[in-house]
Design a protein around this motif. Structure first.
Motif, PDB file in Angstrom:
ATOM      1  N   LYS A  56       0.841  -1.203   0.000  1.00 39.48           N
ATOM      2  CA  LYS A  56       0.000   0.000   0.000  1.00 39.48           C
ATOM      3  C   LYS A  56       0.873   1.249   0.000  1.00 39.48           C
ATOM      4  N   LEU A  57       1.915   1.245   0.833  1.00 37.38           N
ATOM      5  CA  LEU A  57       2.831   2.376   0.913  1.00 37.38           C
ATOM      6  C   LEU A  57       3.543   2.598  -0.429  1.00 37.38           C
ATOM      7  N   ALA A  58       3.997   1.496  -1.064  1.00 43.50           N
ATOM      8  CA  ALA A  58       4.675   1.596  -2.355  1.00 43.50           C
ATOM      9  C   ALA A  58       3.722   2.112  -3.430  1.00 43.50           C
ATOM     10  N   ARG A  59       2.460   1.654  -3.388  1.00 45.65           N
ATOM     11  CA  ARG A  59       1.472   2.109  -4.366  1.00 45.65           C
ATOM     12  C   ARG A  59       1.213   3.605  -4.211  1.00 45.65           C
ATOM     13  N   LYS A  60       1.064   4.066  -2.968  1.00 46.66           N
ATOM     14  CA  LYS A  60       0.839   5.492  -2.727  1.00 46.66           C
ATOM     15  C   LYS A  60       2.037   6.321  -3.186  1.00 46.66           C
ATOM     16  N   GLN A  61       3.248   5.811  -2.926  1.00 50.49           N
ATOM     17  CA  GLN A  61       4.462   6.515  -3.344  1.00 50.49           C
ATOM     18  C   GLN A  61       4.528   6.605  -4.864  1.00 50.49           C
ATOM     19  N   ALA A  62       4.180   5.522  -5.559  1.00 48.44           N
ATOM     20  CA  ALA A  62       4.204   5.515  -7.022  1.00 48.44           C
ATOM     21  C   ALA A  62       3.175   6.485  -7.588  1.00 48.44           C
ATOM     22  N   ILE A  63       2.020   6.593  -6.943  1.00 47.29           N
ATOM     23  CA  ILE A  63       0.996   7.544  -7.389  1.00 47.29           C
ATOM     24  C   ILE A  63       1.499   8.962  -7.199  1.00 47.29           C
ATOM     25  N   ARG A  64       2.145   9.229  -6.050  1.00 45.39           N
ATOM     26  CA  ARG A  64       2.680  10.570  -5.788  1.00 45.39           C
ATOM     27  C   ARG A  64       3.739  10.963  -6.816  1.00 45.39           C
ATOM     28  N   GLU A  65       4.573   9.989  -7.217  1.00 46.24           N
ATOM     29  CA  GLU A  65       5.650  10.272  -8.166  1.00 46.24           C
ATOM     30  C   GLU A  65       5.165  10.279  -9.604  1.00 46.24           C
ATOM     31  N   GLY A  66       3.905   9.917  -9.829  1.00 46.23           N
ATOM     32  CA  GLY A  66       3.344   9.946 -11.178  1.00 46.23           C
ATOM     33  C   GLY A  66       3.596   8.683 -11.971  1.00 46.23           C
ATOM     34  N   LEU A  67       4.072   7.633 -11.346  1.00 48.56           N
ATOM     35  CA  LEU A  67       4.324   6.380 -12.052  1.00 48.56           C
ATOM     36  C   LEU A  67       3.043   5.585 -12.278  1.00 48.56           C
ATOM     37  N   LEU A  68       2.082   5.787 -11.422  1.00 45.04           N
ATOM     38  CA  LEU A  68       0.774   5.125 -11.545  1.00 45.04           C
ATOM     39  C   LEU A  68      -0.312   6.189 -11.611  1.00 45.04           C
ATOM     40  N   PRO A  69      -1.384   5.916 -12.364  1.00 45.75           N
ATOM     41  CA  PRO A  69      -2.482   6.895 -12.368  1.00 45.75           C
ATOM     42  C   PRO A  69      -3.231   6.858 -11.046  1.00 45.75           C
ATOM     43  N   ALA A  70      -3.702   8.015 -10.621  1.00 46.06           N
ATOM     44  CA  ALA A  70      -4.463   8.096  -9.372  1.00 46.06           C
ATOM     45  C   ALA A  70      -5.818   7.439  -9.571  1.00 46.06           C
ATOM     46  N   PRO A  71      -6.317   6.742  -8.561  1.00 47.97           N
ATOM     47  CA  PRO A  71      -7.634   6.121  -8.690  1.00 47.97           C
ATOM     48  C   PRO A  71      -8.700   7.209  -8.814  1.00 47.97           C
ATOM     49  N   PRO A  72      -9.801   6.909  -9.530  1.00 42.96           N
ATOM     50  CA  PRO A  72     -10.851   7.925  -9.671  1.00 42.96           C
ATOM     51  C   PRO A  72     -11.480   8.247  -8.319  1.00 42.96           C
TER      52      PRO A  72
END
Length: 92
Positions: A56-72
């Protein structure tokens, strides 16, 4: 854990208390303590929880860095407008 009761509104205070207890994990712990948990089962559960937290922490970090799209974002239901008050006869 403390909750303030305002204007003798116990129902609201109870809701706040339940929410606090839910966030702290009190209900989850009570449920686990109802029956005995073997040490090996406890280790596997704690390891799985740690993995879940790390992902969960890694997913949030990736979203913050723009590597993953933010959930709607969830849309909040629109509030209905209050009914207009009918003007009573004016006294003259």
């Amino acid at each position: 854990m403390q909750v303030l009761v305002r204007d003798n509104n116990v129902d609201q205070a109870l809701r706040v208390l339940k929410k606090k207890m839910q966030r702290e994990g009190v209900f989850r712990e009570m449920k686990q303590r109802r029956s005995y948990e073997k040490p090996s089962e406890r280790k596997t559960r704690e390891k799985a929880e740690a993995i879940r937290r790390a992902r969960k922490l890694a997913r949030k970090q990736a979203i913050r860095e723009g590597l993953l799209p933010a959930p709607p974002k969830k849309k909040l239901p629109e509030r209905k407008q209050p009914l207009p008050e009918i003007a009573s006869r004016e006294r003259t």
